[in-house]
Scaffold this motif. Structure first.
Motif, mmCIF file in Angstrom:
data_model
loop_
_atom_site.group_PDB
_atom_site.id
_atom_site.type_symbol
_atom_site.label_atom_id
_atom_site.label_comp_id
_atom_site.label_asym_id
_atom_site.label_seq_id
_atom_site.Cartn_x
_atom_site.Cartn_y
_atom_site.Cartn_z
ATOM 1 N N GLN A 227 1.057 -1.506 0.396
ATOM 2 C CA GLN A 227 0.170 -0.040 -0.155
ATOM 3 C C GLN A 227 0.644 1.566 -0.127
ATOM 4 O OE1 GLN A 227 -3.838 -1.701 2.244
ATOM 5 N NE2 GLN A 227 -3.113 -0.086 2.774
ATOM 6 N N PRO A 228 1.378 1.139 0.597
ATOM 7 C CA PRO A 228 2.605 2.495 0.626
ATOM 8 C C PRO A 228 3.506 2.725 -0.555
ATOM 9 C CG PRO A 228 3.419 1.059 2.896
ATOM 10 C CD PRO A 228 3.257 0.465 1.346
ATOM 11 N N TYR A 229 3.732 2.226 -2.136
ATOM 12 C CA TYR A 229 4.037 1.983 -3.638
ATOM 13 C C TYR A 229 2.624 2.221 -3.723
ATOM 14 C CZ TYR A 229 7.692 0.079 -0.377
ATOM 15 O OH TYR A 229 8.536 -0.510 0.754
ATOM 16 N N ARG A 230 1.594 2.200 -4.003
ATOM 17 C CA ARG A 230 0.443 1.973 -4.903
ATOM 18 C C ARG A 230 -0.406 2.605 -4.498
ATOM 19 N NH1 ARG A 230 -1.046 -4.199 -4.608
ATOM 20 N NH2 ARG A 230 0.223 -4.802 -6.455
ATOM 21 N N ILE A 231 -0.836 3.280 -3.490
ATOM 22 C CA ILE A 231 -1.825 4.536 -3.200
ATOM 23 C C ILE A 231 -1.056 6.103 -3.337
ATOM 24 C CG2 ILE A 231 -2.385 5.589 -0.598
ATOM 25 C CD1 ILE A 231 -3.612 2.735 0.016
ATOM 26 N N PRO A 232 -0.267 6.398 -2.996
ATOM 27 C CA PRO A 232 0.857 7.626 -4.063
ATOM 28 C C PRO A 232 0.382 8.005 -5.330
ATOM 29 C CG PRO A 232 1.813 6.577 -2.116
ATOM 30 C CD PRO A 232 1.021 5.771 -2.232
ATOM 31 N N LEU A 233 0.165 6.611 -5.799
ATOM 32 C CA LEU A 233 -0.193 6.736 -7.267
ATOM 33 C C LEU A 233 -1.493 7.288 -7.788
ATOM 34 C CD1 LEU A 233 2.943 3.913 -8.409
ATOM 35 C CD2 LEU A 233 3.175 6.759 -7.521
ATOM 36 N N ILE A 234 -2.316 6.801 -6.921
ATOM 37 C CA ILE A 234 -3.617 6.681 -7.399
ATOM 38 C C ILE A 234 -4.365 8.228 -6.452
ATOM 39 C CG2 ILE A 234 -6.143 6.278 -6.904
ATOM 40 C CD1 ILE A 234 -4.056 3.301 -6.240
ATOM 41 N N PRO A 235 -4.874 9.378 -7.699
ATOM 42 C CA PRO A 235 -5.240 10.250 -7.288
ATOM 43 C C PRO A 235 -6.195 10.264 -5.909
ATOM 44 C CG PRO A 235 -4.199 11.131 -8.688
ATOM 45 C CD PRO A 235 -4.551 8.617 -8.761
ATOM 46 N N GLY A 236 -6.003 10.604 -4.964
ATOM 47 C CA GLY A 236 -7.419 11.133 -3.978
ATOM 48 C C GLY A 236 -7.435 9.895 -2.942
ATOM 49 N N ALA A 237 -6.977 8.423 -3.106
ATOM 50 C CA ALA A 237 -6.135 7.381 -2.530
ATOM 51 C C ALA A 237 -7.012 7.242 -1.256
ATOM 52 C CB ALA A 237 -5.780 6.601 -3.019
ATOM 53 N N GLN A 238 -5.262 7.892 -0.176
ATOM 54 C CA GLN A 238 -4.396 8.600 0.446
ATOM 55 C C GLN A 238 -5.893 9.285 1.169
ATOM 56 O OE1 GLN A 238 -2.124 7.340 1.931
ATOM 57 N NE2 GLN A 238 -2.774 7.824 4.072
ATOM 58 N N ALA A 239 -6.205 10.750 1.207
ATOM 59 C CA ALA A 239 -6.901 11.302 1.543
ATOM 60 C C ALA A 239 -8.562 10.244 1.393
ATOM 61 C CB ALA A 239 -7.617 12.749 0.560
ATOM 62 N N ALA A 240 -9.139 9.534 1.153
ATOM 63 C CA ALA A 240 -10.552 8.453 0.775
ATOM 64 C C ALA A 240 -10.241 7.771 1.452
ATOM 65 C CB ALA A 240 -10.225 8.119 -0.029
ATOM 66 N N MET A 241 -9.047 7.291 2.505
ATOM 67 C CA MET A 241 -9.103 6.367 3.496
ATOM 68 C C MET A 241 -9.164 7.066 4.622
ATOM 69 S SD MET A 241 -5.554 3.867 2.240
ATOM 70 C CE MET A 241 -6.058 2.275 3.204
ATOM 71 N N GLU A 242 -8.944 8.254 4.547
ATOM 72 C CA GLU A 242 -8.982 8.619 5.903
ATOM 73 C C GLU A 242 -10.302 9.153 6.179
ATOM 74 O OE1 GLU A 242 -5.810 12.013 5.689
ATOM 75 O OE2 GLU A 242 -4.351 10.252 5.829
ATOM 76 N N ALA A 243 -11.140 9.496 5.106
ATOM 77 C CA ALA A 243 -12.760 9.944 4.896
ATOM 78 C C ALA A 243 -12.928 8.609 5.560
ATOM 79 C CB ALA A 243 -12.634 10.994 3.528
ATOM 80 N N ALA A 244 -12.717 7.971 4.880
ATOM 81 C CA ALA A 244 -13.522 6.528 5.336
ATOM 82 C C ALA A 244 -13.785 6.334 6.781
ATOM 83 C CB ALA A 244 -13.257 5.508 4.454
ATOM 84 N N ARG A 245 -12.303 6.577 7.332
ATOM 85 C CA ARG A 245 -11.716 6.197 9.252
ATOM 86 C C ARG A 245 -12.936 7.650 9.232
ATOM 87 N NH1 ARG A 245 -6.440 5.463 7.510
ATOM 88 N NH2 ARG A 245 -5.860 3.951 7.156
ATOM 89 N N GLN A 246 -12.567 8.894 9.720
ATOM 90 C CA GLN A 246 -13.206 9.406 9.982
ATOM 91 C C GLN A 246 -15.114 9.705 9.981
ATOM 92 O OE1 GLN A 246 -12.062 13.645 8.751
ATOM 93 N NE2 GLN A 246 -9.797 12.919 9.440
ATOM 94 N N ALA A 247 -14.967 8.486 8.958
ATOM 95 C CA ALA A 247 -16.814 9.294 9.143
ATOM 96 C C ALA A 247 -17.307 7.879 9.331
ATOM 97 C CB ALA A 247 -16.685 8.516 7.422
ATOM 98 N N GLY A 248 -16.144 6.660 10.221
ATOM 99 C CA GLY A 248 -16.461 6.111 10.871
ATOM 100 C C GLY A 248 -16.756 4.364 10.776
ATOM 101 N N ALA A 249 -15.915 3.480 9.769
ATOM 102 C CA ALA A 249 -15.466 3.264 8.825
ATOM 103 C C ALA A 249 -14.238 2.272 9.889
ATOM 104 C CB ALA A 249 -14.293 3.098 7.697
ATOM 105 N N ALA A 250 -14.210 0.856 9.575
ATOM 106 C CA ALA A 250 -13.145 0.012 11.434
ATOM 107 C C ALA A 250 -11.699 0.026 10.675
ATOM 108 C CB ALA A 250 -14.431 -1.491 11.816
ATOM 109 N N ALA A 251 -12.159 -0.477 9.294
ATOM 110 C CA ALA A 251 -10.870 -0.936 8.856
ATOM 111 C C ALA A 251 -11.220 -0.386 7.315
ATOM 112 C CB ALA A 251 -11.290 -2.036 8.550
ATOM 113 N N VAL A 252 -9.717 -0.554 7.212
ATOM 114 C CA VAL A 252 -9.939 0.482 5.402
ATOM 115 C C VAL A 252 -8.360 -0.046 4.920
ATOM 116 C CG1 VAL A 252 -9.331 2.840 5.763
ATOM 117 C CG2 VAL A 252 -10.564 2.367 3.424
ATOM 118 N N ALA A 253 -8.647 -0.579 3.386
ATOM 119 C CA ALA A 253 -7.054 -1.063 2.729
ATOM 120 C C ALA A 253 -7.280 -0.840 1.404
ATOM 121 C CB ALA A 253 -7.280 -2.904 2.947
#
Ligand code: HSE
Length: 304
Positions: A227-253
């Protein structure tokens, strides 16, 4: 004779279980095979991939079906294939594994089942190159795989979600990130501390899914190998993971090699998908939301 093959979507890796863990999801491709005598191979595609996937000899279902005919040295006198696709292609939801299995299972059934399910699974894994989508697509549920003496052993693990479903929100950005590229960018060697980080968490991810412990899943579902190599290459993916957690997701990958993300919750909550989609949109990508559950059923073949 008409054969109906149903194969589910799958999410591979589940964070730390890189190339080892996968979970089947209740999103199914349904494909009809009719044996014909007209020497023609006809493919019709409805749904995902319509107008995009090849309908000639380059089609993966056709290729793997013919692989089975060749292995048993029987001529294919004609094949009419009708695909109703629900698994988005190039998404990280195992569409190519589903196609591989579909072709093999369809041809095997038309030929009177010369291969056992176990043999088909082994052939599909050899063709795909890694087991973590193919094995859960075939067996259903949560599946762990190892390579032992050059042979893959895949084991369906018990999971609590069988009785009390865990909900999965998958958000797929409109971004081309082919698996071959997503694998090529990974380092060939890893640090021992990263290996330990993943080994320990992968065990606890299976335990968290077995017991339905979403708090543990949230702590264990992280990764240092891909994930540390792939996520930075997908625009918005890091922010979307954080958004999922903030919205209440227990886990995200990352789901498989991406570009989709998968967030787990006890119950369906549309706010999670909306928050993730918004993060992709802020990075300039449209995105689709799929509200899914694990499927404890794997591929099905029916003679219609
Ligand atoms: N384990 C594989 C990967 C899944 O992450 O590259 C790809 O389908």
């Amino acid at each position: 004779m008409k054969i109906l093959v149903k194969v589910p979507a799958t999410t591979a890796n589940l964070g730390p279980g890189f190339d080892a863990l996968g979970l089947a999801l209740n999103l199914w491709n349904e494909t009809e095979f009719i044996a014909a005598e007209d020497r023609r191979i006809i493919v019709a595609i409805e749904g995902e991939g319509q107008g995009r996937l090849p309908t000639n000899a380059e089609n993966l279902i056709v290729q793997t079906a013919l692989q089975i005919y060749n292995l048993v040295k029987k001529p294919c006198t004609g094949l009419h294939i009708h695909c109703r696709n629900r698994i988005p292609i190039g998404s990280g939801l195992g569409s190519s594994s589903a196609a591989l299995l579909t072709g093999m299972l369809g041809a095997n059934a038309l030929l009177g089942a010369p291969f056992t399910e176990e043999e088909i699974l082994r052939l599909a894994i050899e063709t795909e190159g890694h087991p973590d989508n193919v094995a859960p697509a075939m067996l259903g549920g949560l599946v762990a795989s190892i390579v032992h003496d050059g042979r893959v052993i895949s084991l369906k693990l018990p999971a609590k979600a069988n009785r009390s479903p865990i909900h999965a929100t998958v958000v797929l950005p409109d971004f081309d990130f082919p698996t071959v590229q997503a694998r090529a960018i990974l380092p060939k060697q890893v640090d021992r501390k990263d290996a330990i980080y993943n080994i320990s968490r992968a065990v606890l991810v299976t335990e968290a899914l077995r017991t339905g412990n979403l708090d543990l899943l949230g702590k264990a579902m992280s990764d240092m190998l891909h994930q540390p190599y792939r996520i930075p290459l997908i625009p918005g993916a890091q922010a979307a993971m954080e958004a999922a957690r903030q919205a209440g997701a227990a886990a995200v990958a990352l789901s498989g090699a991406g570009p989709s993300l998968i967030a787990f919750t006890a119950k369906q909550d549309p706010a999670i998908g909306i928050a993730m989609k918004r993060a992709f949109e802020q990075a300039g990508l449209s995105a689709r939301i799929f509200e899914l559950e694990p499927s404890y059923e794997g591929a099905e073949v029916t003679i219609v």
